[in-house]
Design an enzyme around this catalytic site. Structure first.
Site, PDB file in Angstrom:
ATOM      1  N   SER A  68       4.349  -9.489  10.813  1.00  0.00           N
ATOM      2  CA  SER A  68       4.542  -9.529   9.563  1.00  0.00           C
ATOM      3  C   SER A  68       4.407  -7.911   8.999  1.00  0.00           C
ATOM      4  O   SER A  68       4.549  -7.858   7.538  1.00  0.00           O
ATOM      5  CB  SER A  68       3.669 -10.492   8.713  1.00  0.00           C
ATOM      6  OG  SER A  68       4.132 -11.785   8.946  1.00  0.00           O
ATOM      7  N   THR A  69       3.768  -7.034   9.576  1.00  0.00           N
ATOM      8  CA  THR A  69       3.733  -5.648   8.797  1.00  0.00           C
ATOM      9  C   THR A  69       5.128  -5.257   8.657  1.00  0.00           C
ATOM     10  O   THR A  69       5.281  -4.361   7.868  1.00  0.00           O
ATOM     11  CB  THR A  69       3.099  -4.852  10.220  1.00  0.00           C
ATOM     12  OG1 THR A  69       1.934  -5.230  10.671  1.00  0.00           O
ATOM     13  CG2 THR A  69       3.062  -3.402   9.753  1.00  0.00           C
TER      14      THR A  69
END
Length: 386
Positions: A68-69
């Site tokens: 999810s970065t």
């Protein structure tokens, strides 16, 4: 013998030491950390190995899937289009994506997609595993899905759907996929490695992601995945994913913009370095300062309907929360995005600081044994500023 390569200014020696400590005490196999201060790279270290056999050294150019970065890059692309007048964040999504307006979604504004308020964390109709990497299938399934809650009434983490929702709006507005937009408008001009859709020519640089070591305590995932048919379960399990998908060419090649970005610490930190100093770095301007201020104004806060813990979001970016999932220093205006397993990228506009850390050893922290790899490095970074 573990060797840490790279550069670290003397003032930030404690960051390098915390990075080294992650290998000795917290199980890192391969990783990199990078810190920019007011546009200057003051920490750029890497070490360990890019494969489970520990035969391939991690290098300055190693990239890894950062979960999810990736979402922070998607948010950036949306704000760039908004600043250019191509996208109105308060307009209905259906203005740009007419099919989206079905099933009670005609009035959902783009802003609610970015702030996890749209009520679309999961697709209702069961999908086969191959659908995840099939953009038209995912977009059509989201268009037909009825919201799980009254849109705008609360927020809940759109773990996978975030990328397809925003990515389809970007595609409708601009004509390019979010991966192509990111490459052509952000990473190529900045000379920063961050891919959403890795070219096959770059495969040799990709590290192997290693599964989390087993733990004896319950984790957040035990709760989240307890009922696969629930809203929360479907958020992460529909479409289903095999454990080894993340290390395949198919995963690297596809665009799953909420979850399959590939970057180095240097790459993600460089993008946030521009945002930390008003949107510009080395003559490349991404956003105006006023646009960044609007992007990081709080939109969602409190107990997350999916994760079950407090989260804070601006318009796309996760915001700092003391003691929460994104606790990276003292500044309440810190923004960016962490990724499942441990990676992170963030900016602190007050300190004009940017931080990136990526790892191939995924870790699932528990209440009594949290993953401290990022927090110790971030704390060391801020101590150096004191």
């Amino acid at each position: 013998m573990l060797t840490i390569d790279g550069h670290c200014e003397p003032r930030f020696t404690a960051v390098r030491e915390a990075f080294f400590h992650n290998f000795r005490e917290h199980g890192d196999v391969g990783a990199s950390v990078c810190v920019y201060l007011d546009g200057e790279r003051v920490v750029d270290c890497w070490g360990g190995h890019a494969d489970p056999a520990r035969a391939r050294p991690w290098t300055a150019d190693t990239v890894v899937s950062v979960a999810s970065t990736t979402k922070g890059m998607v948010a950036l692309c949306a704000h760039m289009l908004a600043e250019r007048g191509k996208l109105d964040l308060d307009a209905p999504v259906a203005r740009y994506w007419p099919e989206f307006g079905q099933a009670g979604k005609a009035d959902i504004p783009v802003r609610w997609l970015l702030s996890h308020r749209a009520g679309l964390p999961a697709i209702r109709r069961p999908l086969p595993a191959e659908a995840l990497l099939d953009w038209p299938t995912m977009a059509a399934a989201l268009a037909e899905t009825e919201p799980w809650w009254t849109p705008g009434s609360r927020h809940g983490y759109h773990a996978i759907t975030f990328g397809h929702l925003i990515g389809e709006v970007i595609r409708r507005v601009d004509g390019r996929t979010v991966g192509a937009f990111l490459r052509q408008e952000v990473t190529d001009p900045l000379r920063a490695d961050f891919f959403i859709g890795v070219p096959e020519s770059e495969d040799a640089r990709a590290a192997t992601v290693l599964p989390p070591p087993p733990v004896t305590e319950p984790t957040i995932w035990d709760t989240i995945l307890a009922d696969p048919e629930s809203m929360v379960g479907r958020t992460f399990l529909n479409p289903p994913r095999s454990a080894d998908l993340v290390n395949t060419r198919a995963w690297r090649a596809a665009e799953v913009p909420a979850a399959n970005g590939h970057t180095s610490a240097r790459g993600v930190a460089r993008v946030y370095a521009a945002l930390a100093r008003g949107g510009e770095l080395d003559g490349v301007r991404l956003l105006a300062p006023a646009t960044i201020e609007r992007a990081i104004a709080e939109q969602s806060s409190g107990r997350d309907a999916i994760l079950g813990v407090p989260t804070r979001f601006g318009t796309g970016f996760m915001l700092g929360t003391r003691g929460g999932l994104f606790d990276c220093g003292p500044g309440r205006r810190t923004f960016g995005h962490p990724g499942r397993g441990g990676s992170i990228g963030f900016a602190d506009p007050d300190a004009r600081l940017a931080f990136g850390y990526v790892t191939n050893q995924y870790v699932t922290g528990t209440v009594h044994h949290p993953d401290r790899r990022v927090s110790t490095q971030a704390a060391a970074t801020y101590r150096a500023l004191a």
